[in-house]
Design an enzyme around this catalytic site. Structure first.
Site, mmCIF file in Angstrom:
data_model
loop_
_atom_site.group_PDB
_atom_site.id
_atom_site.type_symbol
_atom_site.label_atom_id
_atom_site.label_comp_id
_atom_site.label_asym_id
_atom_site.label_seq_id
_atom_site.Cartn_x
_atom_site.Cartn_y
_atom_site.Cartn_z
ATOM 1 N N GLY A 50 -83.714 -1.868 -19.300
ATOM 2 C CA GLY A 50 -84.395 -2.691 -20.299
ATOM 3 C C GLY A 50 -83.828 -2.484 -21.689
ATOM 4 N N HIS A 56 -75.726 -6.280 -21.825
ATOM 5 C CA HIS A 56 -76.438 -6.581 -20.571
ATOM 6 C C HIS A 56 -76.314 -8.063 -20.232
ATOM 7 C CE1 HIS A 56 -78.904 -2.980 -21.923
ATOM 8 N NE2 HIS A 56 -78.546 -2.625 -20.708
ATOM 9 N N GLY A 170 -71.676 -1.958 -16.290
ATOM 10 C CA GLY A 170 -70.860 -1.997 -17.497
ATOM 11 C C GLY A 170 -69.805 -0.898 -17.499
ATOM 12 N N LYS A 172 -68.806 0.502 -20.122
ATOM 13 C CA LYS A 172 -69.101 1.494 -21.167
ATOM 14 C C LYS A 172 -69.518 2.822 -20.537
ATOM 15 C CE LYS A 172 -72.725 1.874 -23.985
ATOM 16 N NZ LYS A 172 -72.981 3.319 -24.031
ATOM 17 N N ASP A 173 -70.302 2.733 -19.451
ATOM 18 C CA ASP A 173 -70.694 3.944 -18.719
ATOM 19 C C ASP A 173 -69.646 4.178 -17.636
ATOM 20 O OD1 ASP A 173 -73.283 4.552 -20.001
ATOM 21 O OD2 ASP A 173 -73.806 2.576 -19.244
HETATM 22 O O1 PAF Z 1 -76.899 2.089 -16.784
HETATM 23 C C1 PAF Z 1 -78.144 2.102 -16.724
HETATM 24 O O2 PAF Z 1 -78.840 1.421 -17.460
HETATM 25 C C2 PAF Z 1 -78.819 3.008 -15.714
HETATM 26 O O3 PAF Z 1 -78.139 4.207 -15.570
HETATM 27 C C3 PAF Z 1 -79.042 2.330 -14.345
HETATM 28 C C4 PAF Z 1 -77.719 1.987 -13.674
HETATM 29 C C5 PAF Z 1 -79.868 1.071 -14.525
HETATM 30 C C6 PAF Z 1 -79.797 3.274 -13.413
HETATM 31 O O4 PAF Z 1 -81.042 3.610 -13.934
#
Ligand code: PAF
Length: 321
Positions: A50, A56, A170, A172-173
């Site tokens: 969220g 996103h 993403g 970014k992560d």
């Molecule tokens: O990247 C995120 O926002 C979270 O780590 C995810 C993949 C939704 C898991 O909670």
């Protein structure tokens, strides 16, 4: 909102169906299957916690493309307590469900699955969990022990619950994306994983829900992360080696007051293991740092030229490397 709303027709920009329970989610998935999608239509899932931003929404737009016009795009919104450490921001993590629903509607989502914790974890914290192993122990794992196990556990549960053909994450992560890819391969999960490039504000700051924590002054300081990564990438583009890439980026980070670096690393994109000083080829330059009380991460792909291409004879690496 406690009950599922009527499922919006797929592929339009109407308000998505918002489902909170497993039964409502099953109904929304089943309704799409019964609607007679083409053989090429797919279900695409974007998992989020969220507090959605343009990064996103890029994931959701790409999900729309991956799913096809009559495919089904499901966005999950769930702040997963398993991936937060004891002293982290679980309680203060920004939450704005109504705002998030409006945003994903504009990006083409069909269904929002926004469960409460007891829906995802009906028996309390799970006893059986996914272990990310080495991929979860390096870099982020050093500063956030158990974080990646918590991420993979909820990602696996959400894959089971939403049953997608394709799931989008993403870049970014980057470490999370690699860990998800490894889990899918290692555990034979039948889903395609698509990585989507980082979205940045015009000044270069990588979009993150946690940017909302930054004061104006801290936001200026936070720009140091992307500046450092760009400097490292420019070093590589100029033909310099791994040492020079790291030195250039760390010089910028160290010269800026108010940035506390957790790590700066040049890693193999396939393993997130740090590359050696004589590495050549693709690599990822990763940074994690705190600005005030906000922890930020960012990364940048770099391509380290071979010594011969850099005009350096084998075994005669330039001293700045
Ligand atoms: O990247 C995120 O926002 C979270 O780590 C995810 C993949 C939704 C898991 O909670």
């Amino acid at each position: 909102m406690t009950t599922a709303e009527t499922a919006a027709p797929t592929g339009d920009l109407a308000r998505p169906a918002v489902v909170r329970t497993r039964a409502e989610l099953r109904d929304a998935l089943g309704a799409w299957a019964l609607s007679g999608p083409d053989a090429s239509d797919r279900r695409a899932v974007v998992m989020t916690m969220g507090a959605l931003h343009e990064g996103h929404l890029q994931l959701v737009r790409r999900a729309r493309q991956e799913a096809g016009p009559s495919g089904q795009v499901v966005v999950t919104i769930f702040v997963n307590r398993l991936q937060f450490g004891a002293n982290e921001d679980l309680d203060t993590y920004p939450r704005d469900l109504e705002g998030d629903i409006a945003k994903v509607a504009s990006a083409g989502a069909d269904v929002v699955f926004a469960p409460t914790p007891d829906v995802v974890y009906p028996d309390g914290d799970p006893i059986v969990r996914v272990r990310a192993g080495h991929v979860g122990e390096v870099l982020e794992g050093v500063f956030r022990p158990g974080h990646m196990d918590g991420v993979l556990t909820v990602v696996l549960k959400l894959l089971h619950l939403t049953r997608p053909d394709v799931a989008l994450f993403g870049e970014k992560d980057a470490q999370q994306l690699l860990a998800v890819r490894r889990m899918v391969r290692d555990l034979d999960i039948d889903v395609e994983i698509v990585g989507v490039p980082t979205v940045r504000d015009p000044d270069g700051l990588a979009m993150s829900s946690r940017n909302a924590y930054l004061s104006d002054a801290e936001r200026q300081v936070a720009l140091t992360l992307s500046r450092a990564l760009r400097a490292g990438a420019q070093e590589a583009a100029a033909g310099h080696g791994a040492g020079a890439v790291l030195a250039s980026a760390s010089g910028i980070l160290n010269d800026t007051a108010g940035v506390v670096v957790d790590y700066l690393a040049l890693v193999d994109p396939a393993t997130v293991d740090e590359v050696s000083a004589d590495h050549t080829g693709p690599a990822l330059l990763l940074v994690a740092a705190r600005v005030g009380t906000t922890r930020l991460i960012d990364n940048q792909a770099v391509d380290v030229a071979a010594p011969a291409e850099r005009g350096v004879a084998p075994g005669q690496e330039a001293s700045r490397e």
